[in-house]
Design a protein around this motif. Structure first.
Motif, PDB file in Angstrom:
ATOM      1  N   PRO A  53       0.809  -1.229   0.000  1.00 32.16           N
ATOM      2  CA  PRO A  53       0.000   0.000   0.000  1.00 32.16           C
ATOM      3  C   PRO A  53       0.835   1.268   0.000  1.00 32.16           C
ATOM      4  O   PRO A  53       0.449   2.263  -0.613  1.00 32.16           O
ATOM      5  N   LEU A  54       1.994   1.251   0.644  1.00 29.20           N
ATOM      6  CA  LEU A  54       2.873   2.420   0.609  1.00 29.20           C
ATOM      7  C   LEU A  54       3.321   2.716  -0.818  1.00 29.20           C
ATOM      8  O   LEU A  54       3.324   3.872  -1.261  1.00 29.20           O
ATOM      9  N   ILE A  55       3.694   1.668  -1.547  1.00 25.72           N
ATOM     10  CA  ILE A  55       4.155   1.856  -2.919  1.00 25.72           C
ATOM     11  C   ILE A  55       3.017   2.345  -3.813  1.00 25.72           C
ATOM     12  O   ILE A  55       3.170   3.296  -4.589  1.00 25.72           O
ATOM     13  N   ILE A  56       1.848   1.697  -3.695  1.00 23.25           N
ATOM     14  CA  ILE A  56       0.722   2.058  -4.571  1.00 23.25           C
ATOM     15  C   ILE A  56       0.230   3.466  -4.274  1.00 23.25           C
ATOM     16  O   ILE A  56       0.129   4.310  -5.184  1.00 23.25           O
ATOM     17  N   PHE A  57      -0.094   3.742  -3.013  1.00 23.06           N
ATOM     18  CA  PHE A  57      -0.654   5.057  -2.681  1.00 23.06           C
ATOM     19  C   PHE A  57       0.381   6.156  -2.843  1.00 23.06           C
ATOM     20  O   PHE A  57       0.070   7.247  -3.321  1.00 23.06           O
ATOM     21  N   GLY A  58       1.624   5.883  -2.427  1.00 19.83           N
ATOM     22  CA  GLY A  58       2.672   6.879  -2.570  1.00 19.83           C
ATOM     23  C   GLY A  58       2.927   7.220  -4.026  1.00 19.83           C
ATOM     24  O   GLY A  58       3.089   8.391  -4.383  1.00 19.83           O
ATOM     25  N   PHE A  59       2.952   6.211  -4.891  1.00 21.86           N
ATOM     26  CA  PHE A  59       3.162   6.435  -6.314  1.00 21.86           C
ATOM     27  C   PHE A  59       2.037   7.280  -6.910  1.00 21.86           C
ATOM     28  O   PHE A  59       2.287   8.228  -7.664  1.00 21.86           O
ATOM     29  N   LEU A  60       0.789   6.970  -6.553  1.00 20.40           N
ATOM     30  CA  LEU A  60      -0.350   7.717  -7.094  1.00 20.40           C
ATOM     31  C   LEU A  60      -0.326   9.172  -6.637  1.00 20.40           C
ATOM     32  O   LEU A  60      -0.656  10.079  -7.410  1.00 20.40           O
ATOM     33  N   VAL A  61       0.064   9.411  -5.388  1.00 17.36           N
ATOM     34  CA  VAL A  61       0.147  10.790  -4.908  1.00 17.36           C
ATOM     35  C   VAL A  61       1.289  11.521  -5.603  1.00 17.36           C
ATOM     36  O   VAL A  61       1.159  12.685  -5.989  1.00 17.36           O
ATOM     37  N   LEU A  62       2.399  10.833  -5.811  1.00 16.58           N
ATOM     38  CA  LEU A  62       3.561  11.465  -6.441  1.00 16.58           C
ATOM     39  C   LEU A  62       3.308  11.840  -7.893  1.00 16.58           C
ATOM     40  O   LEU A  62       4.002  12.706  -8.451  1.00 16.58           O
ATOM     41  N   LEU A  63       2.339  11.233  -8.534  1.00 17.22           N
ATOM     42  CA  LEU A  63       2.016  11.619  -9.904  1.00 17.22           C
ATOM     43  C   LEU A  63       1.539  13.068  -9.975  1.00 17.22           C
ATOM     44  O   LEU A  63       1.564  13.677 -11.043  1.00 17.22           O
ATOM     45  N   SER A  64       1.097  13.605  -8.825  1.00 16.58           N
ATOM     46  CA  SER A  64       0.691  15.015  -8.774  1.00 16.58           C
ATOM     47  C   SER A  64       1.862  15.936  -8.467  1.00 16.58           C
ATOM     48  O   SER A  64       1.678  17.152  -8.378  1.00 16.58           O
ATOM     49  N   GLY A  65       3.055  15.372  -8.274  1.00 20.28           N
ATOM     50  CA  GLY A  65       4.240  16.185  -8.057  1.00 20.28           C
ATOM     51  C   GLY A  65       4.848  15.995  -6.677  1.00 20.28           C
ATOM     52  O   GLY A  65       4.151  15.619  -5.728  1.00 20.28           O
ATOM     53  N   PRO A  66       6.152  16.261  -6.551  1.00 20.62           N
ATOM     54  CA  PRO A  66       6.845  16.096  -5.265  1.00 20.62           C
ATOM     55  C   PRO A  66       6.262  16.970  -4.151  1.00 20.62           C
ATOM     56  O   PRO A  66       6.203  16.542  -2.996  1.00 20.62           O
ATOM     57  N   ARG A  67       5.855  18.202  -4.486  1.00 21.28           N
ATOM     58  CA  ARG A  67       5.298  19.090  -3.460  1.00 21.28           C
ATOM     59  C   ARG A  67       4.059  18.478  -2.829  1.00 21.28           C
ATOM     60  O   ARG A  67       3.894  18.502  -1.603  1.00 21.28           O
ATOM     61  N   VAL A  68       3.194  17.926  -3.652  1.00 24.85           N
ATOM     62  CA  VAL A  68       1.965  17.301  -3.141  1.00 24.85           C
ATOM     63  C   VAL A  68       2.315  16.094  -2.278  1.00 24.85           C
ATOM     64  O   VAL A  68       1.768  15.909  -1.177  1.00 24.85           O
ATOM     65  N   PHE A  69       3.246  15.273  -2.757  1.00 24.98           N
ATOM     66  CA  PHE A  69       3.611  14.064  -2.021  1.00 24.98           C
ATOM     67  C   PHE A  69       4.212  14.383  -0.666  1.00 24.98           C
ATOM     68  O   PHE A  69       3.787  13.835   0.357  1.00 24.98           O
ATOM     69  N   PHE A  70       5.208  15.262  -0.645  1.00 25.08           N
ATOM     70  CA  PHE A  70       5.909  15.527   0.616  1.00 25.08           C
ATOM     71  C   PHE A  70       5.023  16.300   1.602  1.00 25.08           C
ATOM     72  O   PHE A  70       5.147  16.122   2.813  1.00 25.08           O
ATOM     73  N   THR A  71       4.139  17.136   1.102  1.00 28.07           N
ATOM     74  CA  THR A  71       3.189  17.807   1.995  1.00 28.07           C
ATOM     75  C   THR A  71       2.246  16.787   2.631  1.00 28.07           C
ATOM     76  O   THR A  71       2.002  16.816   3.846  1.00 28.07           O
ATOM     77  N   THR A  72       1.726  15.881   1.822  1.00 24.48           N
ATOM     78  CA  THR A  72       0.820  14.856   2.329  1.00 24.48           C
ATOM     79  C   THR A  72       1.527  13.927   3.295  1.00 24.48           C
ATOM     80  O   THR A  72       0.994  13.584   4.360  1.00 24.48           O
ATOM     81  N   LEU A  73       2.737  13.514   2.947  1.00 30.15           N
ATOM     82  CA  LEU A  73       3.502  12.624   3.815  1.00 30.15           C
ATOM     83  C   LEU A  73       3.799  13.299   5.155  1.00 30.15           C
ATOM     84  O   LEU A  73       3.642  12.686   6.220  1.00 30.15           O
TER      85      LEU A  73
END
Length: 207
Positions: free
Chosen positions: A84-104
């Motif tokens: 789940p970390l790989i799947i959800f993290g990958f899908l969030v990262l498709l919106s860009g690093p800023r979105v991913f790291f803010t969410t994380l």
């Protein structure tokens, strides 16, 4: 407006394929770090959990908010979080690093704060709070953004993985930290709300 192309072609990082490669690299690297830490922890008979696991309502435990998602009870525990970390993290990262790291970051922080405030007496470790944060973000961001493609994705994810949401409910099972799950989900929703707000100084897009 700055030209986002070079020699008539989009920059690699701005293409879907480029974002996908970046997503796999970032998420894969993070998961690899978790496995390296788990191997070291196992060789030390998981003594790191006692030192850096989150201890609720302890002054020393405040700093453990920064470390507890990096540790796991055993390899099976880490296995359960990996996919789940790989799947959800990958899908969030498709919106860009800023979105991913803010969410994380918000999922990490909210998960730790909730555990510290209302956690049980056991030391809490594990990245499941991050899993719930990323999942919650993917479920709700489309509704905040009014984006039908993101809403469609959230429906597909809910039908596929919605059962894990029961993990935010209080349970008498001592080895499951529903508090970490709930806090992570709260952080994911907060990230979706924050990232949906228009950025100061931006102009509306023109056709």
């Amino acid at each position: 407006m700055l030209d986002s192309t070079r020699n008539g072609r989009p920059r690699a990082g701005e293409t879907a394929a480029g974002r996908a490669r970046t997503g796999l690299l970032v998420v894969g690297s993070f998961v690899l770090v978790l496995y390296v830490i788990e191997i070291i922890n196992a060789l030390m008979l998981h003594s790191l959990n006692g030192m850096f696991g989150l201890r609720p309502r302890s002054l020393d435990g405040v700093l453990d908010i920064l470390t507890f998602p990096l540790l796991h009870a055993n390899l099976a525990h880490l296995f359960s979080n990996t996919l789940p970390l790989i799947i959800f993290g990958f899908l969030v990262l498709l919106s860009g690093p800023r979105v991913f790291f803010t969410t994380l970051a918000l999922s990490w922080l909210a998960s730790g704060v909730v555990v510290w405030l209302i956690g049980g007496f056991n030391i809490t470790v594990g990245a499941s709070g991050l899993v719930f944060g990323l999942f919650a973000f993917l479920l709700v961001r489309g509704f905040f953004n009014r984006n039908w493609w993101q809403i469609l994705l959230s429906v597909v994810l809910f039908l596929s993985y919605g059962g894990i949401l029961f993990g935010v409910l209080p349970t008498v099972v001592g080895f499951v930290s529903w508090q970490a799950h709930l806090g992570g989900a709260i952080g994911g929703v907060l990230a979706a709300l924050l990232l949906s707000a228009p950025r100061v100084g931006t102009q509306p897009s023109r056709p």
